[in-house]
Design a protein around this motif. Structure first.
Motif, PDB file in Angstrom:
ATOM      1  N   VAL A   9       0.764  -0.951  -0.124  1.00 25.51           N
ATOM      2  CA  VAL A   9       0.038  -0.125   0.120  1.00 25.51           C
ATOM      3  C   VAL A   9       0.703   1.278  -0.021  1.00 25.51           C
ATOM      4  N   ASN A  10       2.150   1.172   0.582  1.00 23.32           N
ATOM      5  CA  ASN A  10       2.983   2.326   0.383  1.00 23.32           C
ATOM      6  C   ASN A  10       4.474   2.025   0.336  1.00 23.32           C
ATOM      7  N   THR A  11       4.523   0.601  -0.521  1.00 18.13           N
ATOM      8  CA  THR A  11       5.890   0.364  -1.087  1.00 18.13           C
ATOM      9  C   THR A  11       5.902  -0.160  -2.143  1.00 18.13           C
ATOM     10  N   MET A  12       7.050   0.153  -2.821  1.00 17.35           N
ATOM     11  CA  MET A  12       7.487  -0.391  -4.313  1.00 17.35           C
ATOM     12  C   MET A  12       8.718  -1.082  -4.408  1.00 17.35           C
ATOM     13  N   ARG A  13       8.728  -1.941  -5.197  1.00 18.50           N
ATOM     14  CA  ARG A  13      10.052  -2.715  -5.680  1.00 18.50           C
ATOM     15  C   ARG A  13      10.702  -2.141  -6.775  1.00 18.50           C
ATOM     16  N   TRP A  14      12.036  -1.753  -6.525  1.00 14.02           N
ATOM     17  CA  TRP A  14      13.013  -1.181  -7.641  1.00 14.02           C
ATOM     18  C   TRP A  14      13.824  -2.491  -7.756  1.00 14.02           C
ATOM     19  N   ASN A  15      13.646  -3.300  -8.988  1.00 12.72           N
ATOM     20  CA  ASN A  15      14.253  -4.498  -9.168  1.00 12.72           C
ATOM     21  C   ASN A  15      14.231  -5.498  -7.962  1.00 12.72           C
ATOM     22  N   ASN A  16      14.933  -5.796  -7.129  1.00 14.54           N
ATOM     23  CA  ASN A  16      14.832  -6.703  -6.103  1.00 14.54           C
ATOM     24  C   ASN A  16      14.711  -5.917  -4.702  1.00 14.54           C
ATOM     25  N   LEU A  17      14.935  -4.791  -4.671  1.00 14.37           N
ATOM     26  CA  LEU A  17      14.761  -3.876  -3.533  1.00 14.37           C
ATOM     27  C   LEU A  17      13.494  -3.196  -3.347  1.00 14.37           C
ATOM     28  N   VAL A  18      13.015  -3.434  -1.799  1.00  6.78           N
ATOM     29  CA  VAL A  18      11.753  -2.964  -1.723  1.00  6.78           C
ATOM     30  C   VAL A  18      12.098  -1.408  -1.197  1.00  6.78           C
ATOM     31  N   LEU A  19      11.369  -0.470  -1.709  1.00  2.00           N
ATOM     32  CA  LEU A  19      11.258   1.010  -1.377  1.00  2.00           C
ATOM     33  C   LEU A  19      10.070   1.425  -0.354  1.00  2.00           C
ATOM     34  N   SER A  20      10.200   2.130   0.558  1.00  2.00           N
ATOM     35  CA  SER A  20       9.094   2.634   1.503  1.00  2.00           C
ATOM     36  C   SER A  20       8.864   3.999   1.090  1.00  2.00           C
ATOM     37  N   TYR A  21       7.682   4.397   1.113  1.00  2.00           N
ATOM     38  CA  TYR A  21       7.126   5.776   0.786  1.00  2.00           C
ATOM     39  C   TYR A  21       7.659   6.606   1.994  1.00  2.00           C
ATOM     40  N   LEU A  22       8.297   7.916   1.746  1.00  2.00           N
ATOM     41  CA  LEU A  22       8.931   8.652   2.964  1.00  2.00           C
ATOM     42  C   LEU A  22       8.445   9.949   2.719  1.00  2.00           C
ATOM     43  N   PRO A  23       7.405  10.424   3.316  1.00  5.01           N
ATOM     44  CA  PRO A  23       6.765  11.815   3.323  1.00  5.01           C
ATOM     45  C   PRO A  23       7.708  12.899   3.951  1.00  5.01           C
ATOM     46  N   SER A  24       7.632  14.183   3.571  1.00  5.87           N
ATOM     47  CA  SER A  24       8.191  15.197   4.268  1.00  5.87           C
ATOM     48  C   SER A  24       7.936  15.281   5.622  1.00  5.87           C
ATOM     49  N   ASP A  25       6.846  15.064   5.994  1.00  8.47           N
ATOM     50  CA  ASP A  25       6.161  15.096   7.291  1.00  8.47           C
ATOM     51  C   ASP A  25       5.516  13.681   7.562  1.00  8.47           C
ATOM     52  N   ARG A  26       6.234  12.870   8.769  1.00  7.99           N
ATOM     53  CA  ARG A  26       5.657  11.763   8.792  1.00  7.99           C
ATOM     54  C   ARG A  26       4.327  11.604   9.314  1.00  7.99           C
ATOM     55  N   ASN A  27       3.877  12.789   9.820  1.00 14.04           N
ATOM     56  CA  ASN A  27       2.235  12.790  10.484  1.00 14.04           C
ATOM     57  C   ASN A  27       1.340  13.142   9.424  1.00 14.04           C
ATOM     58  N   SER A  28       1.766  13.496   8.110  1.00 12.95           N
ATOM     59  CA  SER A  28       0.901  14.038   7.048  1.00 12.95           C
ATOM     60  C   SER A  28       1.708  13.178   5.726  1.00 12.95           C
ATOM     61  N   PRO A  29       1.692  11.864   5.593  1.00 13.76           N
ATOM     62  CA  PRO A  29       2.189  11.321   4.522  1.00 13.76           C
ATOM     63  C   PRO A  29       1.375  11.572   3.251  1.00 13.76           C
ATOM     64  N   GLN A  30       0.192  12.225   3.199  1.00 17.01           N
ATOM     65  CA  GLN A  30      -0.449  12.649   2.012  1.00 17.01           C
ATOM     66  C   GLN A  30       0.050  13.780   1.218  1.00 17.01           C
ATOM     67  N   THR A  31       1.222  14.474   2.148  1.00 12.55           N
ATOM     68  CA  THR A  31       2.042  15.365   1.203  1.00 12.55           C
ATOM     69  C   THR A  31       3.194  15.142   0.807  1.00 12.55           C
ATOM     70  N   PRO A  32       3.403  15.150  -0.696  1.00 11.29           N
ATOM     71  CA  PRO A  32       4.453  14.963  -1.253  1.00 11.29           C
ATOM     72  C   PRO A  32       5.699  15.582  -0.699  1.00 11.29           C
ATOM     73  N   PHE A  33       6.889  15.100  -0.602  1.00 12.94           N
ATOM     74  CA  PHE A  33       8.367  15.636  -0.448  1.00 12.94           C
ATOM     75  C   PHE A  33       8.433  16.639  -1.510  1.00 12.94           C
ATOM     76  N   ASN A  34       8.124  18.129  -1.021  1.00  6.30           N
ATOM     77  CA  ASN A  34       8.443  18.960  -1.999  1.00  6.30           C
ATOM     78  C   ASN A  34       8.163  18.940  -3.523  1.00  6.30           C
ATOM     79  N   SER A  35       6.870  18.528  -3.525  1.00  7.06           N
ATOM     80  CA  SER A  35       6.119  18.418  -4.948  1.00  7.06           C
ATOM     81  C   SER A  35       6.759  17.051  -5.661  1.00  7.06           C
ATOM     82  N   ARG A  36       7.424  16.125  -4.923  1.00  7.78           N
ATOM     83  CA  ARG A  36       7.763  14.838  -5.659  1.00  7.78           C
ATOM     84  C   ARG A  36       7.380  13.897  -4.363  1.00  7.78           C
ATOM     85  N   TYR A  37       7.495  12.756  -4.868  1.00 10.15           N
ATOM     86  CA  TYR A  37       7.122  11.574  -4.028  1.00 10.15           C
ATOM     87  C   TYR A  37       8.251  10.874  -3.876  1.00 10.15           C
ATOM     88  N   GLN A  38       8.749  10.671  -2.414  1.00 11.25           N
ATOM     89  CA  GLN A  38      10.215   9.850  -2.276  1.00 11.25           C
ATOM     90  C   GLN A  38       9.948   8.880  -1.434  1.00 11.25           C
TER      91      GLN A  38
END
Length: 229
Positions: free
Chosen positions: A150-179
């Motif tokens: 629901v908030n992770t993706m796989r880059w080749n064989n590595l799992v990446l987790s969504y990292l918001p700019s504010d952990r209390n508000s992950p619906q906000t992208p990190f400076n207009s990008r999704y990190q």
């Protein structure tokens, strides 16, 4: 006859003196709320209590409130027991209901399709935090991105987790990008990976910085990719 009139008068007098106020009904506690929602999404609680003068809420995560119709934000997923206590003039009543908080689903809140195959330019940088850094252009490479959770993706064989700019508000992208990120610091050499995705119409581009070793002496490989149609 006079006696009867006297009795009737006494009865009427007693009736007029009787306290005709009705007793206050006891309170009944009740409320409605979504059965489930996502973490960091504000939950609205609708108070349906009757005959109460004040309220105390226990949201099940250590937080309380006294509003009539409160909103509350859960920062961690899980199942919580929410208790409402309604106080009347003399008595009180309480009710407990459960609410399920799901992990925040970043993919449900953006139209950006992250998944796909990206054509990448690759640059290897040694000692990126020192000057002069040694940069080496590596062969171009295709990178495959797939949705993993629901908030992770796989880059080749590595799992990446969504990292918001504010952990209390992950619906906000990190400076207009999704990190997204993955940190493996328990093994040697450590590996830290950051991926940033950007919108571009109905397309997507991203950059990945993968650092191996210490930040001031390791090697960072940068991938600059654009998703193939």
């Amino acid at each position: 006859m006079k006696y009867n009139l006297l009795v009737l008068a006494s009865v009427a007098l007693l009736a007029s003196c009787k306290d005709d106020t009705e007793p206050t009904p006891p309170p009944t506690a009740d409320f409605t709320a979504p059965e489930s929602t996502e973490q960091t999404v504000a939950v609205s609680f609708q108070n349906k209590s009757k005959n109460a003068q004040r309220y105390v809420w226990d949201f099940g995560d250590g937080s309380t409130g006294q509003e009539d119709n409160p909103t509350h934000t859960y920062t961690t997923d899980g199942v919580y027991s929410v208790k409402l206590k309604a106080f009347g003039t003399e008595k009180n009543d309480s009710i407990t209901k459960t609410i399920k908080i799901e992990p925040y689903n970043i993919f449900a809140h953006t139209n950006l399709p992250f998944a796909g195959t990206y054509a990448c330019k690759v640059v290897d940088v040694y000692s990126v935090y020192q000057s002069p850094a040694i940069r080496t252009r590596l062969p171009d490479q295709d990178v495959v991105i797939t949705k993993d959770g629901v908030n992770t993706m796989r880059w080749n064989n590595l799992v990446l987790s969504y990292l918001p700019s504010d952990r209390n508000s992950p619906q906000t992208p990190f400076n207009s990008r999704y990190q997204f990120y993955n940190a493996n610091t328990s093994s040697s050499p450590r590996v830290i990976t950051y991926a940033s995705f950007y919108t571009s119409g109905d397309s997507a581009s991203f950059s990945v910085a993968k650092t191996v070793g210490a930040s001031n002496s390791g090697t960072t490989t940068f991938y600059y990719g654009k998703r193939r149609p």
